[in-house]
Write an enzyme that holds these catalytic residues in place. Structure first.
Site, short mmCIF file in Angstrom:
data_model
loop_
_atom_site.label_atom_id
_atom_site.label_comp_id
_atom_site.label_asym_id
_atom_site.label_seq_id
_atom_site.Cartn_x
_atom_site.Cartn_y
_atom_site.Cartn_z
N LYS A 61 -1.66 -3.80 2.07
CA LYS A 61 -1.26 -5.03 1.91
C LYS A 61 -2.44 -5.15 2.85
CE LYS A 61 2.24 -5.07 -0.10
NZ LYS A 61 2.39 -5.12 -1.51
N TYR A 67 16.29 -0.53 -6.84
CA TYR A 67 14.78 -1.01 -5.89
C TYR A 67 16.29 -0.98 -4.18
CZ TYR A 67 11.81 -3.33 -2.50
OH TYR A 67 11.53 -3.58 -0.70
N TYR A 125 8.63 2.64 -1.27
CA TYR A 125 7.12 2.79 -2.00
C TYR A 125 7.02 4.13 -2.90
CZ TYR A 125 8.09 -2.45 -1.24
OH TYR A 125 8.73 -3.31 -1.65
C1 LIG Z 1 4.20 1.06 1.26
C2 LIG Z 1 4.25 -0.23 -0.41
N1 LIG Z 1 3.20 1.05 -1.31
C3 LIG Z 1 3.44 -0.36 -2.04
C4 LIG Z 1 3.39 -1.22 -2.44
C5 LIG Z 1 3.41 -2.10 -4.34
O1 LIG Z 1 1.81 -2.62 -3.97
P1 LIG Z 1 2.09 -4.57 -4.95
O2 LIG Z 1 3.14 -4.72 -4.47
O3 LIG Z 1 0.92 -4.63 -4.92
O4 LIG Z 1 2.10 -4.09 -6.29
C6 LIG Z 1 3.92 -1.78 -1.17
C7 LIG Z 1 4.70 -3.43 -1.66
O5 LIG Z 1 5.34 -4.15 -1.68
C8 LIG Z 1 3.96 -1.22 0.23
O6 LIG Z 1 4.64 -1.86 0.68
#
Ligand SMILES: Cc1ncc(COP(=O)(O)O)c(C=O)c1O
Length: 341
Positions: free
Chosen positions: A59, A272, A298
């Site tokens: 981010k 999730y 994630y």
């Molecule tokens: C560690 C991590 N990886 C991947 C993502 C996913 O990215 P995006 O929300 O742009 O798909 C996030 C989003 O919150 C994240 O915190």
């Protein structure tokens, strides 16, 4: 993929101002021990966890561009939101601290039941407080941005000048920002003499994948972008990727093929935010073989998806595949008792 393709993308992106909050470029490193363990293609990792500020993550690269607009607009506060262990809001809080802006976060409760007693207080929740963010508890309704907008409206009525940062920093400009990852990977791959068959990463609020797709269409047309759904909503994720990618492509003056948007289902676990056996195996392998701290929400699920695709034989052994470590390691501490580590 040529030097020319990479410089065309870099030139397009140079029209968008950045703050320089993120430490870029992030490294592209071989994962030799994981490659040997799995016996498939040569695996590499793009260290987006190493963007620096406030424990880093994907981010921050988006915020680098998006918050330029916030500063230029004269905002005195950032307003954003996410679940209790959101990495996105932790990076917003870190950026606000660095920029000397107030930070107000809508903290969503109820998207998932707290998976561990330490979930509410440790990891990102602790860092948000450390970085001085004001936390506003709100119920999760399924609308990712409504409570953030409401909070912003309230601050405005109180005479503040809040800047709205969407959930996940996913927006057309956020996607443009993330295309810069491709400019770096294209250049790094050229220097290493590799032509990656695929770039694999976890995908949720979709801005990351949208940026990779748009950047890839310009600078790495032979490389497949493979998003691993971690939201357990692959259709919603894919349509959001396409929407952000369309808007980002318009902004930078390019186009992409929607058939190239691949979101792989089946690796999100039960829901999730809930890690399953494959997530935990991926986290353990990355830690033990590569000293890479992945997270249970994630990047752990992203690598679980990549491992499954390698085991299915998707890529031959003489190809190169890049995994993007998008960050999130602080959440490890908030899930410690369910990981059994
Ligand atoms: C560690 C991590 N990886 C991947 C993502 C996913 O990215 P995006 O929300 O742009 O798909 C996030 C989003 O919150 C994240 O915190």
């Amino acid at each position: 993929m040529t030097a020319e393709d990479a410089s065309v993308l870099a030139a397009k992106l140079s029209a968008f101002p950045r703050l320089g909050l993120a430490s870029l470029p992030t490294p592209l490193e071989p994962m030799k021990r994981l490659t040997a363990h799995l016996g498939g293609p040569r695996l590499w990792v793009k260290r987006e966890d190493a963007t620096g500020l406030g424990f880093g993550g994907n981010k921050l690269r988006k915020l680098d561009y998006v918050l330029h607009e916030a500063v230029a607009s004269g905002a005195d506060a950032l307003v954003s939101g996410g679940v209790v262990q959101s990495n996105s809001q932790r990076q917003v809080a870190a950026a606000a601290a660095k920029l000397g802006l107030a930070c107000h976060l809508a903290v969503y409760h109820g998207r998932l039941a707290p998976p561990a007693p330490e979930y509410e207080t440790s990891g990102n929740a602790l860092l948000n407080r450390l970085f001085g963010a004001h936390l506003h508890d709100v119920p999760w309704t399924g609308d990712r941005n409504a409570a953030i907008e409401e909070l912003g409206n309230r601050l405005r009525r109180e005479g503040r000048r809040p800047y709205f940062v969407p959930y996940g920093v996913s927006s057309p400009l956020g996607a443009v920002a993330y295309a810069s990852t491709i400019a770096e990977i294209a250049e790094q791959s050229r220097a290493l003499g590799i032509r990656p068959a695929a770039i694999v990463h976890c995908t949720g609020s979709a801005g990351t994948q949208a940026g990779l797709v748009v950047g890839g269409a310009v600078a790495m047309p032979g490389t497949r972008i493979v998003g691993i759904d971690i939201d357990a909503e692959p259709e919603r994720v894919r349509s959001d990727v396409i929407a952000y990618a369309r808007a980002a492509a318009d902004l930078i003056g390019t186009s992409f093929d929607e058939d190239d948007v691949e979101v792989v289902a089946g690796h999100a676990g039960p829901a999730y935010g809930v890690p399953h056996a494959a997530t935990i195996e991926a986290i353990r392998l990355a830690g033990a073989l590569e000293a890479l701290p992945l997270d249970p929400v994630y990047s752990g699920k992203g690598l679980a998806g990549l491992i499954a695709l390698v085991r299915q034989g998707r890529w031959p052994g003489d190809t190169d595949v890049i995994f993007i470590h998008t960050g999130g390691a602080p959440a490890l501490f908030a899930y410690q008792s369910v990981l059994g580590i």
